[in-house]
Design a protein around this motif. Structure first.
Motif, PDB file in Angstrom:
ATOM      1  N   HIS A  61      -3.477  -0.550   3.328  1.00 24.96           N
ATOM      2  CA  HIS A  61      -4.061   0.679   2.790  1.00 24.96           C
ATOM      3  C   HIS A  61      -4.638   0.352   1.417  1.00 24.96           C
ATOM      4  O   HIS A  61      -4.015  -0.385   0.640  1.00 24.96           O
ATOM      5  CB  HIS A  61      -2.990   1.767   2.677  1.00 24.96           C
ATOM      6  CG  HIS A  61      -3.525   3.110   2.285  1.00 24.96           C
ATOM      7  ND1 HIS A  61      -3.788   3.466   0.974  1.00 24.96           N
ATOM      8  CD2 HIS A  61      -3.865   4.186   3.047  1.00 24.96           C
ATOM      9  CE1 HIS A  61      -4.249   4.706   0.932  1.00 24.96           C
ATOM     10  NE2 HIS A  61      -4.309   5.159   2.180  1.00 24.96           N
ATOM     11  N   HIS A  62      -5.816   0.899   1.129  1.00 28.19           N
ATOM     12  CA  HIS A  62      -6.495   0.499  -0.111  1.00 28.19           C
ATOM     13  C   HIS A  62      -5.739   0.906  -1.369  1.00 28.19           C
ATOM     14  O   HIS A  62      -5.982   0.350  -2.452  1.00 28.19           O
ATOM     15  CB  HIS A  62      -7.914   1.077  -0.140  1.00 28.19           C
ATOM     16  CG  HIS A  62      -7.977   2.571  -0.297  1.00 28.19           C
ATOM     17  ND1 HIS A  62      -7.663   3.432   0.730  1.00 28.19           N
ATOM     18  CD2 HIS A  62      -8.295   3.341  -1.364  1.00 28.19           C
ATOM     19  CE1 HIS A  62      -7.806   4.677   0.311  1.00 28.19           C
ATOM     20  NE2 HIS A  62      -8.180   4.651  -0.961  1.00 28.19           N
ATOM     21  N   LEU A  63      -4.800   1.854  -1.253  1.00 20.20           N
ATOM     22  CA  LEU A  63      -4.041   2.286  -2.421  1.00 20.20           C
ATOM     23  C   LEU A  63      -2.631   1.704  -2.474  1.00 20.20           C
ATOM     24  O   LEU A  63      -2.152   1.305  -3.540  1.00 20.20           O
ATOM     25  CB  LEU A  63      -3.957   3.817  -2.468  1.00 20.20           C
ATOM     26  CG  LEU A  63      -5.266   4.565  -2.720  1.00 20.20           C
ATOM     27  CD1 LEU A  63      -5.018   6.069  -2.673  1.00 20.20           C
ATOM     28  CD2 LEU A  63      -5.869   4.170  -4.066  1.00 20.20           C
ATOM     29  N   ILE A  64      -1.958   1.669  -1.319  1.00 12.39           N
ATOM     30  CA  ILE A  64      -0.541   1.257  -1.323  1.00 12.39           C
ATOM     31  C   ILE A  64      -0.306  -0.140  -0.764  1.00 12.39           C
ATOM     32  O   ILE A  64       0.824  -0.618  -0.732  1.00 12.39           O
ATOM     33  CB  ILE A  64       0.332   2.285  -0.575  1.00 12.39           C
ATOM     34  CG1 ILE A  64      -0.121   2.417   0.886  1.00 12.39           C
ATOM     35  CG2 ILE A  64       0.285   3.631  -1.255  1.00 12.39           C
ATOM     36  CD1 ILE A  64       0.748   3.379   1.693  1.00 12.39           C
ATOM     37  N   GLY A  65      -1.376  -0.782  -0.323  1.00 15.45           N
ATOM     38  CA  GLY A  65      -1.231  -2.157   0.157  1.00 15.45           C
ATOM     39  C   GLY A  65      -0.726  -2.243   1.587  1.00 15.45           C
ATOM     40  O   GLY A  65      -1.078  -1.421   2.437  1.00 15.45           O
ATOM     41  N   ARG A  66       0.143  -3.217   1.847  1.00 10.99           N
ATOM     42  CA  ARG A  66       0.619  -3.465   3.209  1.00 10.99           C
ATOM     43  C   ARG A  66       1.534  -2.339   3.691  1.00 10.99           C
ATOM     44  O   ARG A  66       2.436  -1.919   2.980  1.00 10.99           O
ATOM     45  CB  ARG A  66       1.343  -4.804   3.274  1.00 10.99           C
ATOM     46  CG  ARG A  66       1.890  -5.141   4.649  1.00 10.99           C
ATOM     47  CD  ARG A  66       2.384  -6.570   4.743  1.00 10.99           C
ATOM     48  NE  ARG A  66       1.290  -7.532   4.656  1.00 10.99           N
ATOM     49  CZ  ARG A  66       1.352  -8.768   5.123  1.00 10.99           C
ATOM     50  NH1 ARG A  66       2.435  -9.201   5.726  1.00 10.99           N
ATOM     51  NH2 ARG A  66       0.333  -9.587   4.984  1.00 10.99           N
ATOM     52  N   ILE A  67       1.268  -1.866   4.892  1.00 14.46           N
ATOM     53  CA  ILE A  67       2.075  -0.808   5.502  1.00 14.46           C
ATOM     54  C   ILE A  67       2.859  -1.409   6.656  1.00 14.46           C
ATOM     55  O   ILE A  67       2.291  -2.012   7.569  1.00 14.46           O
ATOM     56  CB  ILE A  67       1.189   0.332   6.044  1.00 14.46           C
ATOM     57  CG1 ILE A  67       0.316   0.913   4.927  1.00 14.46           C
ATOM     58  CG2 ILE A  67       2.049   1.423   6.682  1.00 14.46           C
ATOM     59  CD1 ILE A  67      -0.714   1.903   5.428  1.00 14.46           C
ATOM     60  N   LYS A  68       4.181  -1.230   6.608  1.00 18.06           N
ATOM     61  CA  LYS A  68       5.023  -1.725   7.692  1.00 18.06           C
ATOM     62  C   LYS A  68       5.405  -0.583   8.625  1.00 18.06           C
ATOM     63  O   LYS A  68       5.540   0.558   8.182  1.00 18.06           O
ATOM     64  CB  LYS A  68       6.284  -2.385   7.122  1.00 18.06           C
ATOM     65  CG  LYS A  68       6.029  -3.710   6.430  1.00 18.06           C
ATOM     66  CD  LYS A  68       7.344  -4.415   6.117  1.00 18.06           C
ATOM     67  CE  LYS A  68       7.088  -5.786   5.523  1.00 18.06           C
ATOM     68  NZ  LYS A  68       8.357  -6.526   5.277  1.00 18.06           N
ATOM     69  N   PRO A  69       5.601  -0.882   9.893  1.00 20.89           N
ATOM     70  CA  PRO A  69       6.038   0.165  10.816  1.00 20.89           C
ATOM     71  C   PRO A  69       7.440   0.647  10.472  1.00 20.89           C
ATOM     72  O   PRO A  69       8.260  -0.111   9.940  1.00 20.89           O
ATOM     73  CB  PRO A  69       6.004  -0.519  12.182  1.00 20.89           C
ATOM     74  CG  PRO A  69       6.083  -1.979  11.890  1.00 20.89           C
ATOM     75  CD  PRO A  69       5.410  -2.168  10.571  1.00 20.89           C
ATOM     76  N   SER A  70       7.711   1.915  10.743  1.00 22.29           N
ATOM     77  CA  SER A  70       9.031   2.476  10.478  1.00 22.29           C
ATOM     78  C   SER A  70      10.044   1.905  11.456  1.00 22.29           C
ATOM     79  O   SER A  70       9.689   1.359  12.518  1.00 22.29           O
ATOM     80  CB  SER A  70       8.987   3.992  10.611  1.00 22.29           C
ATOM     81  OG  SER A  70       8.740   4.367  11.967  1.00 22.29           O
ATOM     82  N   LEU A  71      11.324   2.048  11.121  1.00 19.75           N
ATOM     83  CA  LEU A  71      12.371   1.596  12.026  1.00 19.75           C
ATOM     84  C   LEU A  71      12.311   2.362  13.345  1.00 19.75           C
ATOM     85  O   LEU A  71      12.596   1.805  14.403  1.00 19.75           O
ATOM     86  CB  LEU A  71      13.742   1.776  11.368  1.00 19.75           C
ATOM     87  CG  LEU A  71      14.020   0.912  10.139  1.00 19.75           C
ATOM     88  CD1 LEU A  71      15.413   1.203   9.595  1.00 19.75           C
ATOM     89  CD2 LEU A  71      13.884  -0.570  10.444  1.00 19.75           C
TER      90      LEU A  71
END
Length: 205
Positions: A61-71
């Motif tokens: 995401h351009h604002l928060i960076g790497r997004i990981k999937p939720s558990l």
């Protein structure tokens, strides 16, 4: 074409954020060759390893960076792979219902599959065996309430929680709630009946 390149081509056809498993590549090479290729792709930051035998395509995401999937997403992906049924219970269910602000580091699901534990960074996804009766719960809201209460125990149930549950039960389909109350442990059915008996007739879905 090398096994590494064949796997990379297949990975490139996926969508960022997709969760996948080594078994998807079995037609492309031996288990050892697949394992080596995936390990190399992790080192190259092309993919990320979430848990033993569980990977995903990095999403940014351009604002928060790497997004990981939720558990929860990881648990559902594993369940889909194994063709098993899972339902959150305990603190996981309470959190999903909004009844607890505590974010569990150990997500527990009942299942008709084999009991297993997956370590995801500092967290755990735990699958534990359950009776067919628990897995027969149908209401998207009432099933979570019953499973959370069952894990919590009668001694932990109080008026504050009852008040919160009251608002949730109003949103549940009446037929699904009736089905689930018949399957619930007796003390839970009694508590839920006490709550819904105070509802005006037109407040149930």
């Amino acid at each position: 074409m090398s096994v590494h390149q064949a796997i990379l081509d297949k990975i490139n056809s996926k969508t960022p954020g997709d969760i996948f498993f080594p078994a998807e590549f079995r037609m492309l090479g031996t288990d050892d060759a697949i394992k080596m290729a995936l390990s190399r792709l992790v080192k190259e930051n092309t993919i990320e390893r979430l848990a033993n035998g569980v990977y995903f395509i990095p999403q940014f995401h351009h604002l928060i960076g790497r997004i990981k999937p939720s558990l929860e997403m990881i648990a559902n992906a594993i369940a889909s792979r194994d063709h098993i049924q899972i339902k959150p219970t305990g603190m996981s269910a309470l959190n999903k219902l909004g009844l607890s602000e505590q974010v569990p580091t150990r997500h527990v699901y009942i299942t008709n599959g084999q009991p297993r534990t997956y370590h995801v960074a500092e967290n755990e996804i735990h699958f534990k065996s359950a009776s067919p009766k628990k897995l027969a719960l149908k209401g998207p809201i009432s099933s979570l309430i019953i499973l959370a209460m069952d894990e919590m125990g009668q001694s932990e149930f109080d008026e504050t929680l009852a008040s919160k549950i009251k608002g949730l039960l109003k949103k549940e389909d009446a037929m699904l709630l009736e089905n689930d109350m018949m399957l619930a442990p007796s003390w839970i059915a009694k508590e839920l009946y006490s709550i819904i008996s105070k509802f005006p007739a037109d407040e149930m879905v």
